[in-house]
Structure formats: structure tokens, C-alpha cells
Scaffold this active site. Structure first.
Site, PDB file in Angstrom:
ATOM      1  N   SER A  26       0.881  -1.420   0.095  1.00  0.00           N
ATOM      2  CA  SER A  26       0.042  -0.128  -0.138  1.00  0.00           C
ATOM      3  C   SER A  26       0.805   1.195   0.088  1.00  0.00           C
ATOM      4  CB  SER A  26      -0.822  -0.011   1.252  1.00  0.00           C
ATOM      5  OG  SER A  26      -1.766   1.058   1.463  1.00  0.00           O
ATOM      6  N   GLY A  27       0.190   2.226  -0.533  1.00  0.00           N
ATOM      7  CA  GLY A  27       0.633   3.585  -0.016  1.00  0.00           C
ATOM      8  C   GLY A  27       2.285   3.797  -0.629  1.00  0.00           C
ATOM      9  N   ASP A  46       3.687 -10.661   8.860  1.00  0.00           N
ATOM     10  CA  ASP A  46       3.885  -9.510   9.743  1.00  0.00           C
ATOM     11  C   ASP A  46       5.312  -9.449  10.210  1.00  0.00           C
ATOM     12  OD1 ASP A  46       3.670  -8.264  12.023  1.00  0.00           O
ATOM     13  OD2 ASP A  46       2.140  -9.739  13.289  1.00  0.00           O
ATOM     14  N   TYR A  75       2.426   6.505  18.275  1.00  0.00           N
ATOM     15  CA  TYR A  75       3.082   6.571  16.806  1.00  0.00           C
ATOM     16  C   TYR A  75       4.286   7.532  16.709  1.00  0.00           C
ATOM     17  CZ  TYR A  75       3.153   7.327  11.838  1.00  0.00           C
ATOM     18  OH  TYR A  75       3.513   7.511  10.646  1.00  0.00           O
TER      19      TYR A  75
END
Ligand code: NAD
Length: 255
Positions: free
Chosen positions: A19-20, A67, A162
């Protein structure tokens, strides 16, 4: 102007490649001639990225659903890459990341741990596994790129976990650069600002309209603009650059 082709014969692992920013990095590396191992815990997304990659320079790309926060998985990843390619990756981009936003006064311990586990520990595990493989194969050059965040430097309301994880990523990258330079391995950290991706698509319009005036470029960045800098750092165009953090943030918070 023809696209540069600086990564021919190089093998790159990109986490968060589904993604992204991670996907854009995979596309850019492949377009510059690298073989790319697309890693993402969302296997379907990793496979989708794989379908997008050009292989007109004889490269072989693969995708893997895993993961990065689990040591066993990361070790298996490196073993599997060495078996398939008969060499370790010499380029690694740790772009896998998550948010679990909450104000400090309300944050659950498990939400703190989860973000640290993926963003910080995942980066540690992948960076360590790739550097060990490069060193034991006796390869004389490597480029390890981590993805921090501008908010790891300046803080951000609601992102206690974060910002802590991303400040940690910046710190471990500098330490890795100090320890690994003797093996010809360069380690640098990218600090994106606000980049338009699935991670930021739920930021309310009214919040973005308050942030945008602080971005000198007056807009969010594109994943491809982060990928441009990753390609530079992966390539021999940056042979004398290590241990730095590069802001790719359109001038956010400069003024
Ligand atoms: P994204 O959500 O589009 O992509 C993140 C990818 O990481 C996803 O495909 C997800 O499945 C994968 N992932 C999550 N946990 C994983 C795990 N445990 N193992 C393997 N893969 C996992 O986000 P993005 O915007 O492309 O962000 C990429 C990186 O850039 C992240 O580290 C993020 O923190 C960082 N970053 C993003 C921005 C931004 O504005 N988008 C700003 C600063 C930093």
C-alpha cells in the site's frame, strides 16, 4: 527524459509494500531495474503490488504475506529470499507501519504496545535480519532505509504511541549507521510529512485544512515523491550519505 536505471542487478526487500508509500517504492525500484521482494501482512495487497511491477529488465519479483513484528517470520523471509535468489537483499526499506491514535489521557496500554511492536520492533527485526545476511554473505555494499515520520521529531496530538515509535526508528537508524558503516552498509531514515495514502485518508478535511497552511508546498505529498528519495538513497547516487534523516514533507513546520 528517460527514467534513471540505477538499481540494475540489485535485490530489494520492501515491507509495507502492499500500500501507499511501500507500494510506490516497489514500483520505483522495479522501474530502476531492481528485483523486488514485496512484503506485507496483507497478502492480497502484496500480490496486487506484484502485478503492478515492471520486469522488462529481466528482474524476478516476489510477494510475501507476513507480519514483520514477529522474529520467526522475518527470519523465514530472509531464508526464503536467499534460497530463491542465491543472495541476500542489498537494499531494504522498512515501510510497514500502523497508527492507533488516542489522546495520552485515554490511551490503552495494548494500543501503545501494538504500535511500538509493528513500527519500531518490526523495523528493528527487518533491519537486523537484512544486515546480518549482508555481513555473512560478505557483500560489500548495502543500503538500509527506514521510514520514520516528521511527527517523530515534533510530536502530534493524539499520536503518543506513533510519535514514540517513529522517534525510535530515527534513533535506531543512526545507531545502525554507526555500527554498520565498517561493512559498507549505509542506513538512512526518511521522515515523510503528510502523504496521501490509505493511512491518512481518514484525516478529517477540517483537520487537514488547519495543517495545510504549515506546509510550504501547500499540499499533501504523493507516495511517489517519497519513493523518489528512497530510490536515491538506495542507489550509488548517495554513496557518501549515511546516518541521516531526510524530511520529505514539503517544508512542513519549517516556517
Ligand atoms: P499504508 O497504511 O498505506 O501502508 C502501510 C502498509 O503496511 C499496509 O499495506 C499494511 O498492511 C502494512 N503493514 C502494517 N502492519 C504490518 C505488519 N505488521 N507487517 C507487515 N506489513 C504491515 O501507510 P503509508 O502511508 O504508505 O505508510 C507507510 C509508512 O510511512 C509507515 O511506516 C507510516 O508510518 C509512514 N509514514 C506515513 C505518512 C503518511 O502521511 N502517509 C507520514 C509519515 C510516515
Amino acid at each position: 527524459m528517460a527514467a534513471p536505471c540505477r538499481l540494475i542487478s540489485r535485490l530489494a526487500v520492501v515491507s509495507g509494500g502492499g500500500s501507499g508509500i511501500g507500494r510506490a517504492v516497489c514500483q520505483r525500484f522495479a522501474s530502476e531495474g531492481a528485483s523486488v521482494v514485496v512484503v506485507d501482512c496483507n497478502e492480497e495487497a502484496a500480490n496486487k503490488t506484484l502485478e503492478l511491477l515492471p520486469h522488462d529488465r529481466g528482474q524476478k519479483h516476489v510477494s510475501l504475506g507476513m507480519d514483520v513484528s514477529l522474529r520467526k517470520n522475518v527470519e523465514q523471509l530472509i531464508n526464503s529470499v536467499q534460497t530463491q535468489y542465491f543472495q541476500p537483499p542489498s537494499i531494504c526499506v522498512s515501510a510497514a507501519g500502523i497508527t492507533q491514535d488516542e489522546f495520552l489521557l485515554k490511551m490503552e496500554e495494548e494500543d501503545f504496545d501494538k504500535v511500538i511492536q509493528v513500527n519500531l520492533k518490526g523495523t528493528f527485526l527487518l533491519t537486523q535480519a537484512v544486515s546480518k545476511a549482508i555481513v555473512s554473505a560478505g557483500i560489500s555494499k548495502g543500503s538500509l532505509i527506514t521510514v520514520g515520520s516528521i511527527v517523530g521529531k515534533v510530536g502530534n496530538i493524539g499520536q503518543f504511541n506513533y510519535t514514540a515509535s517513529k522517534a525510535g526508528v530515527q534513533g535506531l537508524t543512526r545507531t545502525a549507521a554507526k555500527e554498520l558503516s565498517r561493512y559498507g552498509i549505509r542506513c538512512n531514515c526518511i521522515l515523510p510529512g503528510f502523504i496521501a495514502s490509505p493511512m491518512t485518508e481518514n484525516i478529517p478535511e477540517k483537520v487537514m485544512s488547519k495543517i495545510t497552511p504549515f506546509i510550504l508546498m501547500g499540499r499533501m505529498g504523493k507516495p511517489a515523491e517519497v519513493a523518489d528519495v528512497c530510490a536515491f538513497l538506495a542507489s550509488d547516487d548517495s554513496l557518501y550519505i549515511t546516518g541521516v534523516s531526510i524530511e520529505v514533507a514539503g517544508g512542513l513546520f519549517i516556517g
